[in-house]
Design an enzyme around this catalytic site. Structure first.
Site, PDB file in Angstrom:
ATOM      1  N   TRP A 482      34.695  34.939  47.546  1.00  0.00           N
ATOM      2  CA  TRP A 482      35.508  33.966  46.806  1.00  0.00           C
ATOM      3  C   TRP A 482      36.999  34.195  47.037  1.00  0.00           C
ATOM      4  O   TRP A 482      37.821  33.510  46.421  1.00  0.00           O
ATOM      5  CB  TRP A 482      35.192  34.078  45.312  1.00  0.00           C
ATOM      6  N   ASP A 483      37.370  35.147  47.878  1.00  0.00           N
ATOM      7  CA  ASP A 483      38.768  35.521  48.104  1.00  0.00           C
ATOM      8  C   ASP A 483      39.414  35.997  46.808  1.00  0.00           C
ATOM      9  O   ASP A 483      40.562  35.693  46.516  1.00  0.00           O
ATOM     10  CB  ASP A 483      39.557  34.345  48.687  1.00  0.00           C
ATOM     11  N   PHE A 484      38.665  36.777  46.036  1.00  0.00           N
ATOM     12  CA  PHE A 484      39.160  37.376  44.803  1.00  0.00           C
ATOM     13  C   PHE A 484      39.819  38.731  45.064  1.00  0.00           C
ATOM     14  O   PHE A 484      39.767  39.635  44.224  1.00  0.00           O
ATOM     15  CB  PHE A 484      38.022  37.552  43.791  1.00  0.00           C
TER      16      PHE A 484
END
Length: 819
Positions: A482-484
């Site tokens: 999630w590109d967290f």
């Protein structure tokens, strides 16, 4: 024909025309609601819009046919709409009720006036209808006025603990300079000064203004995210392309300027510089100190990691390159890092961290294909620029040891490993460096990730500051697709654990809205963290999602309430209906919704939650301040075959909205990313879209939360409204707190620097800036005049067309404030 007859006939003609026009307007409203309502019902959504649309068709006919029952029909529709709205919203919530009730209220108001002209309506009935019509007009006017007052604030003064339990000596014990990105090595961004107070802050005035001369036209101009450094009576500032200037702290006069001629095509920014003073370094070996005893140049150094992947050092006194550092002042950071494409695919984006006589440098890595540059973190000798150690997750042994630095660079560092693009933190007492990591590329599909990526992605990693040996790792997201990635600097502040024992803690804010608190000696949670099941289906082809994720339940979460159809917002009935349709036509299963080819909603999104600006901790009161943004994204993976039909760009968020970003992994060729927003360009989630929150670190509860920012300098379709509506806008940058009980912040989308009362969140001062600012404020006290200053670097909001090159200092008048 008498004059009265002509007047009456004229009035009837005007009334007839108004009735026809209004009937057509109601019919158009009805058709729009029916069209959208059918679509929404087909997706399993609310039936209200379809039913209301049909009812308005009937109302339009009754109005056109001048039926007295039109007033009754309109009243029934409005009352039922109010009941539906209040039940769906769950109470009197201003922003949530606005799109549900304003258009129905307008229709009700006009129905009363038009219906009063119907045949058979008595004169007394006409007066009553007109009177109620004017009452609705007054109510709508009051609703408009209410928009200029904040809504959705949280005030919990009972959560505020006794300040005496905290460090009341914080002011006396603190160092005099703003030496690091977060002022001190702990990263708390706390200024221990009390001259400017909540009582006199409204007297602040511009003390001086400096123009950096930064480039504001042409390609890749970047964003001004710089928090200047203050050492003694000098301020050191940088532009997005790393032009460094030294200023007099009391006048803003330029003392020297150095331009390294640094350019890059991606992620152009300078968030700050590092500083080193050989005369204050108590860790240098005696022989080293002896060797530098007679050296006068560069005893105090400004260290800069540039956007063209060079590390350079200049003399803090005169701005001349330090010839003994690297190759005549420069170190090439591209060595051993892989295919950097002359820094386009790799370069630093955070201020370098000086620890003892070393400087630690991470870097941003383009994360769209396999084989991207290495995410290795390196430490260099601050005096000669020699490589001291490398932290490379691809080459460490089972105990966390790394290769000798020279060998590591000669062999080349492991490609596409998790990187550290934000600011690390150094604990001098424990001799540990805390590295907040991103992911190993590519971002949104991880079916073939190796063990190193799985272990170290989106994690806090503690390494030995002398050797780079890994000591512990705590992962905030498992198998992050999630590109967290961790966006902000870890903050060091001692807290009590559940047993009441004070422990050396590390506080980490995240894009997910979670705040993790760890024992910085061991990496074990100080506040409770639970592993909770999360959805793993429907998964992308070849994907292997983690069945659980860590949830920080011992600290408050910020701005992450789950979405559902009723949480969709709009300025009007129609864009709210559009947002509801978009939501129901997307996959959403909570904060870890599996990415896939069907459009899915990422909330919180890769933009945050909390982002790179980080937090501030009032060390005197034990209060933590954090700003956030709330912008859901609607995303979908695109196969390599389908990707051929799209425009492709590698631009940074949010520049690639509406295109696809390449993600060459598995069967996929890209990811489509759009803000979940209405056709008016307004986010679909309920306001606020950004806030400031105060959390008491002793009670671990929210003390207050307020929306931050107005629509004065932005608005629907990007048109500036000029209105001071405090709806709460997405925020960047970070806050700065002071010992007097103030929080300074400028990271909103309107052009203001603000001061809030740290105990209540009340706005006690604001100053209009020439352009917006996304940097964190600098607060310092001049050692020469004893005057306290608040400084902001204002270069324009991200993606804004209104840009500038201002560094502005504020101070109290000379007859106020000095202590």
């Amino acid at each position: 024909m008498t004059d009265d007859d002509r007047s009456q006939k004229g009035s009837l003609s005007i009334g007839s025309a108004a009735r026809v026009i209004f009937s057509l307007v109601v019919l158009l409203v009805a058709l729009g609601m029916i069209y959208g309502g059918i679509k929404l019902v087909s997706l399993g959504g609310s039936t209200y819009y379809l039913i209301a649309g049909l009812a308005y068709v009937v109302l339009a006919g009754l109005l056109q046919w001048r039926k007295r029952i039109a007033i009754i029909a309109s009243t029934v529709i409005f009352v039922l709409t109010c009941i539906w709205a209040l039940c769906e919203v769950g109470g009197l919530r201003y922003w949530e009720l606005l799109p549900r009730l304003v258009i129905p209220a307008l229709i009700m108001m006009c129905s009363l006036w038009v219906g009063a002209t119907a045949p058979g309506v008595t004169q007394s009935g006409r007066r009553v209808a007109n009177g109620f019509g004017w009452a609705f007009f007054a109510a709508l006017l009051a609703t408009l006025v209410a928009a200029f007052f904040p809504h959705g604030t949280v005030l919990k003064p009972e959560a505020l603990s006794d300040a005496s339990e905290h460090n009341n000596q914080a002011e006396e014990a603190a160092p005099a300079d703003w030496e690091f990105f977060g002022r001190s090595g702990t990263g708390t961004r706390f200024a221990p000064y009390s001259d400017i107070t909540p009582e006199n802050v409204d007297k602040l005035e511009v003390a001086w203004t400096y123009r950096t001369g930064r480039r504001i036209t042409g390609p890749a101009i970047g964003v001004d995210e710089n928090t200047p450094t203050q050492i003694g009576n000098r301020i050191f500032t940088c532009t997005p392309e790393n032009v460094i200037a030294a200023l007099d702290a009391d006048t803003g006069k330029e003392l020297w300027k150095f331009d390294p001629k640094a350019h890059s095509e991606e992620h152009v920014t300078c968030r700050g510089v590092g500083y080193y003073d050989i005369d204050k370094d108590d860790t240098l070996a005696a022989e080293v100190k002896a060797a530098y005893a007679d050296v006068q140049q560069c005893r105090q150094r400004i260290i800069v990691s540039a956007v063209d992947a060079r590390l350079f050092a200049v003399d803090a006194k005169n701005g001349q390159l330090c010839d003994d550092f690297g190759d005549h002042g420069y170190v090439d950071l591209k060595k051993g890092m892989g295919p950097t494409e002359v820094s386009k695919r790799y370069h630093p984006t955070a201020a370098p961290v000086v620890m003892n006589n070393q400087v630690v440098v991470g870097g941003w890595v383009r994360d769209i294909v396999h084989g991207e540059p290495s995410g290795a973190v390196r430490s260099y000798d601050v005096l000669n620029g020699k490589l001291a150690w490398v932290w490379d997750v691809g080459t460490e042994d089972a105990e966390g040891n790394q290769k000798p630095a020279d060998q590591a660079e000669a062999d080349g560092h492991t490609l596409e490993t998790p990187n550290v693009w934000t600011v690390p933190t150094f604990d001098k007492e424990l001799n540990l460096v805390y590295l907040p990591t991103g992911n190993g590329p590519p971002d949104y599909w991880g079916g073939d990730r190796n063990e190193a990526k799985e272990k170290y992605g989106s994690a806090i990693v503690a390494v030995d500051a002398s050797t780079g040996k890994r000591k512990w790792v705590f992962q905030t997201v498992h198998h992050d697709v999630w590109d967290f990635d961790i966006p902000s600097q870890p903050v060091l502040f001692d807290m009590k654990n559940d047993k009441g024992e004070k422990v050396p803690a590390l506080i980490q804010s995240t894009k997910m809205g979670f705040i993790f608190v760890l024992d910085r000696r061991t990496g074990e949670p100080v506040t409770e963290v639970e592993e909770r099941p999360v959805p793993t289906e429907p998964a992308a082809v070849g994907e292997k999602l983690s069945p659980t994720q860590p949830f920080s339940v011992g600290m408050p979460t910020i701005g992450v309430d789950p979405l559902d159809e009723t949480k969709m917002w709009g300025m009007t009935t129609f864009d709210q209906l559009y947002c509801r349709i978009m939501f129901k036509d997307s996959l959403y299963l909570g904060p870890y919704t599996p990415p896939g080819e069907k459009p899915y909603i990422e909330w919180p999104s890769l933009l945050g939650g909390m982002n790179w600006g980080g937090i501030s901790v009032d060390e005197k009161r034990g209060l933590m301040f954090v700003n956030d943004m709330r912008m859901p994204l609607r995303m979908s993976l695109v196969t390599q075959e389908e990707a051929k039909n799209y425009k492709v760009t590698t631009d940074e968020v949010p520049g690639f909205m509406g295109t696809i970003r390449p993600q060459i992994a598995g069967i996929y060729g890209g990811v489509k990313i759009d803000i979940l927003q209405s056709p008016l360009g307004v986010p679909c989630n309920n306001p606020p879209f950004g806030s400031m929150t105060a959390i008491d670190l002793n009670t671990r509860q929210i003390v207050w939360q307020v929306p931050m920012g107005t629509v004065e300098d932005t608005g629907p379709l990007g048109v500036k409204t000029g209105m001071h509506m405090p709806i709460g806008m997405p925020t960047l940058g970070g806050p700065t707190s002071t010992a007097s009980g103030l929080v300074f912040f400028a990271g909103t989308q309107d052009n203001y620097l603000r001061a809030l009362d740290s105990k209540t969140g009340e706005e006690v001062w604001k100053a209009r800036l020439p352009v917006a600012a996304v940097a964190a404020p600098l607060v310092y006290k001049s050692p020469e005049t004893g005057k306290q200053y608040v400084v902001i670097s204002a270069g324009g909001a991200s993606k804004s067309k209104d840009l500038g090159d201002y560094v502005i200092a504020y101070a109290l008048p000379d007859n106020l404030g000095k202590k």
